[in-house]
Design a protein around this motif. Structure first.
Motif, mmCIF file in Angstrom:
data_model
loop_
_atom_site.group_PDB
_atom_site.id
_atom_site.type_symbol
_atom_site.label_atom_id
_atom_site.label_comp_id
_atom_site.label_asym_id
_atom_site.label_seq_id
_atom_site.Cartn_x
_atom_site.Cartn_y
_atom_site.Cartn_z
ATOM 1 N N GLU A 149 0.637 -1.397 0.142
ATOM 2 C CA GLU A 149 0.009 0.136 0.494
ATOM 3 C C GLU A 149 0.508 1.391 -0.147
ATOM 4 O O GLU A 149 0.726 2.111 -1.052
ATOM 5 C CB GLU A 149 -1.361 0.299 0.978
ATOM 6 C CG GLU A 149 -1.800 1.127 1.338
ATOM 7 C CD GLU A 149 -2.790 0.958 0.028
ATOM 8 O OE1 GLU A 149 -3.108 2.168 -0.598
ATOM 9 O OE2 GLU A 149 -3.216 0.636 -0.354
ATOM 10 N N PHE A 150 1.380 1.388 0.915
ATOM 11 C CA PHE A 150 2.797 2.617 0.705
ATOM 12 C C PHE A 150 3.663 2.431 -0.038
ATOM 13 O O PHE A 150 3.733 3.538 -1.025
ATOM 14 C CB PHE A 150 3.982 1.995 1.265
ATOM 15 C CG PHE A 150 3.775 1.975 3.418
ATOM 16 C CD1 PHE A 150 3.040 3.212 4.031
ATOM 17 C CD2 PHE A 150 4.511 1.659 4.452
ATOM 18 C CE1 PHE A 150 2.729 3.748 4.980
ATOM 19 C CE2 PHE A 150 3.944 1.989 5.079
ATOM 20 C CZ PHE A 150 2.828 2.743 5.999
ATOM 21 N N GLU A 151 3.928 1.349 -1.683
ATOM 22 C CA GLU A 151 4.047 1.733 -2.540
ATOM 23 C C GLU A 151 3.236 1.844 -3.411
ATOM 24 O O GLU A 151 3.345 2.820 -4.562
ATOM 25 C CB GLU A 151 4.548 0.418 -2.933
ATOM 26 C CG GLU A 151 5.428 0.398 -4.494
ATOM 27 C CD GLU A 151 6.047 -0.939 -4.727
ATOM 28 O OE1 GLU A 151 7.229 -0.859 -6.108
ATOM 29 O OE2 GLU A 151 6.094 -1.983 -3.648
ATOM 30 N N ALA A 152 2.137 1.802 -3.407
ATOM 31 C CA ALA A 152 1.165 1.701 -4.627
ATOM 32 C C ALA A 152 0.881 3.531 -4.040
ATOM 33 O O ALA A 152 0.792 4.158 -5.590
ATOM 34 C CB ALA A 152 0.202 0.675 -4.487
ATOM 35 N N GLN A 153 0.444 3.803 -3.458
ATOM 36 C CA GLN A 153 0.392 5.398 -2.135
ATOM 37 C C GLN A 153 1.320 6.417 -3.094
ATOM 38 O O GLN A 153 1.683 6.914 -4.198
ATOM 39 C CB GLN A 153 -0.266 5.369 -1.399
ATOM 40 C CG GLN A 153 -1.353 4.953 -1.082
ATOM 41 C CD GLN A 153 -2.395 5.467 -1.456
ATOM 42 O OE1 GLN A 153 -2.201 6.648 -2.475
ATOM 43 N NE2 GLN A 153 -3.478 4.483 -1.136
ATOM 44 N N ALA A 154 2.531 5.752 -3.087
ATOM 45 C CA ALA A 154 4.458 6.504 -3.483
ATOM 46 C C ALA A 154 3.996 6.397 -4.628
ATOM 47 O O ALA A 154 4.421 7.961 -5.538
ATOM 48 C CB ALA A 154 5.701 6.264 -2.777
ATOM 49 N N GLY A 158 3.178 10.286 -7.253
ATOM 50 C CA GLY A 158 5.348 10.019 -8.527
ATOM 51 C C GLY A 158 5.920 10.771 -7.756
ATOM 52 O O GLY A 158 6.895 11.707 -8.424
ATOM 53 N N LEU A 159 5.955 9.766 -6.618
ATOM 54 C CA LEU A 159 7.583 9.555 -6.386
ATOM 55 C C LEU A 159 8.347 9.097 -7.020
ATOM 56 O O LEU A 159 8.160 8.086 -7.488
ATOM 57 C CB LEU A 159 7.167 9.471 -5.318
ATOM 58 C CG LEU A 159 5.982 10.772 -3.671
ATOM 59 C CD1 LEU A 159 5.950 10.515 -2.334
ATOM 60 C CD2 LEU A 159 6.952 11.769 -3.933
ATOM 61 N N GLU A 160 9.687 9.295 -6.937
ATOM 62 C CA GLU A 160 10.547 7.511 -7.012
ATOM 63 C C GLU A 160 10.665 7.176 -6.166
ATOM 64 O O GLU A 160 10.644 7.346 -5.136
ATOM 65 C CB GLU A 160 11.817 9.236 -7.506
ATOM 66 C CG GLU A 160 11.812 9.992 -8.540
ATOM 67 C CD GLU A 160 13.188 11.050 -8.816
ATOM 68 O OE1 GLU A 160 15.086 10.287 -8.231
ATOM 69 O OE2 GLU A 160 13.488 11.847 -9.601
ATOM 70 N N ASP A 161 11.124 5.996 -7.029
ATOM 71 C CA ASP A 161 11.802 5.444 -6.455
ATOM 72 C C ASP A 161 10.621 4.592 -5.524
ATOM 73 O O ASP A 161 10.867 4.756 -4.158
ATOM 74 C CB ASP A 161 13.415 5.027 -5.659
ATOM 75 C CG ASP A 161 13.918 3.217 -5.724
ATOM 76 O OD1 ASP A 161 12.885 2.599 -5.344
ATOM 77 O OD2 ASP A 161 15.102 3.304 -5.336
ATOM 78 N N PRO A 162 9.606 3.623 -5.736
ATOM 79 C CA PRO A 162 8.980 4.099 -4.866
ATOM 80 C C PRO A 162 8.547 2.814 -3.871
ATOM 81 O O PRO A 162 7.916 2.557 -2.906
ATOM 82 C CB PRO A 162 7.094 3.758 -5.338
ATOM 83 C CG PRO A 162 7.447 3.183 -6.751
ATOM 84 C CD PRO A 162 8.716 4.098 -7.105
ATOM 85 N N GLY A 163 9.791 1.600 -4.192
ATOM 86 C CA GLY A 163 9.380 0.507 -3.514
ATOM 87 C C GLY A 163 10.862 0.607 -2.397
ATOM 88 O O GLY A 163 10.779 0.810 -1.180
ATOM 89 N N ASN A 202 10.114 15.912 1.445
ATOM 90 C CA ASN A 202 11.908 15.760 0.611
ATOM 91 C C ASN A 202 11.936 14.274 -0.001
ATOM 92 O O ASN A 202 13.315 14.677 -0.734
ATOM 93 C CB ASN A 202 12.900 15.799 2.309
ATOM 94 C CG ASN A 202 12.652 16.809 3.108
ATOM 95 O OD1 ASN A 202 13.104 18.122 2.366
ATOM 96 N ND2 ASN A 202 12.650 16.749 3.941
ATOM 97 N N TRP A 203 11.821 13.272 -0.314
ATOM 98 C CA TRP A 203 11.743 12.663 -0.911
ATOM 99 C C TRP A 203 11.485 13.187 -2.685
ATOM 100 O O TRP A 203 10.282 13.829 -3.512
ATOM 101 C CB TRP A 203 10.607 11.599 -1.102
ATOM 102 C CG TRP A 203 10.811 10.197 -1.707
ATOM 103 C CD1 TRP A 203 10.145 9.434 -2.982
ATOM 104 C CD2 TRP A 203 11.666 9.061 -1.459
ATOM 105 N NE1 TRP A 203 11.049 8.685 -3.102
ATOM 106 C CE2 TRP A 203 12.121 8.290 -1.981
ATOM 107 C CE3 TRP A 203 12.165 9.019 -0.109
ATOM 108 C CZ2 TRP A 203 13.111 6.987 -1.749
ATOM 109 C CZ3 TRP A 203 13.193 7.815 -0.152
ATOM 110 C CH2 TRP A 203 13.395 7.170 -0.618
ATOM 111 N N PRO A 204 12.388 12.507 -3.579
ATOM 112 C CA PRO A 204 11.871 13.007 -4.809
ATOM 113 C C PRO A 204 11.048 12.503 -6.166
ATOM 114 O O PRO A 204 10.716 11.923 -5.749
ATOM 115 C CB PRO A 204 13.840 13.376 -5.677
ATOM 116 C CG PRO A 204 13.780 12.037 -4.924
ATOM 117 C CD PRO A 204 13.657 12.153 -3.978
#
Length: 208
Positions: A149-154, A158-163, A202-204
């Protein structure tokens, strides 16, 4: 009804509640309280049967074994957790995927309120060493769902490297649960929420 943008994305795969007789419901309710408050291994079937006002034979007739009862307890806790998250999302109305992620952190404060025992799934994983125990897929599945869920929302944000981001968020979330239980850090959910907020800020982002 939650807006399409702010819903939980990953299929939760939560098993439907089984149809139980009144005796079965009492057994599961008694086991759930005793397992969470006193520990899975320290609570025997005699104590559960007595608390549920049934015989041990009835307990085994309904659930087959203590191990299957443990699995049923965790399955029920998983259903309760997901219903609680739905309520939190409906109440807080997050407008972005990042806000959905933070709601999953903020929810910990209310979820843990009044309890000293932390996460029932983490506690069970410590007590159940055998990887083939019937409850282990429930425990592992609950944590894997949260990371997914965290990865899917990231990814939706549109955040880089969601994994990689999901890995860090899971460590914060689960670390808060362990710290609350083991270190008696009662403000652990709030600290984890602040850390997650800073991490997301702060995440790109992927370039458009």
């Amino acid at each position: 009804m939650l807006d399409q943008q702010v819903r939980l994305i990953v299929d939760r795969g939560v098993r439907a509640a089984p149809r139980l007789t009144p005796a079965g419901e009492r057994i599961l309710a008694a086991a759930s309280t005793l397992f969470y408050e006193q520990g899975i291994r320290t609570v025997g079937v005699d104590a559960i049967a007595a608390a549920a006002d049934v015989t041990k034979k009835t307990l085994y007739d309904r659930f087959g074994s203590k191990d299957r009862l443990i699995a049923a307890y965790l399955e029920q806790r998983d259903r309760t957790w997901h219903l609680f998250l739905d309520e939190q999302l409906a109440e807080r109305k997050p407008a972005t995927p990042e806000e959905v992620i933070l709601t999953l952190f903020v929810a910990l404060t209310d979820w843990l309120a009044g309890s000293r025992n932390g996460c029932g799934f983490i506690n069970a994983s410590v007590e159940l060493a055998a990887p083939d125990h019937p409850a282990m897929p429930v425990i592992v599945g609950q944590k894997r769902w949260l990371r997914s869920e965290f990865e899917a929302q990231a990814r939706a944000a549109g955040l880089e490297d969601p994994g990689e981001l999901a890995d860090r968020l899971l460590l914060l979330h689960e670390g808060a649960l362990v710290s609350y239980r083991v270190a008696a850090m009662t403000n652990a959910p709030e600290v984890a929420t602040r850390a997650a907020t800073a991490l997301l800020a702060n995440w790109p982002r992927l370039s458009k």
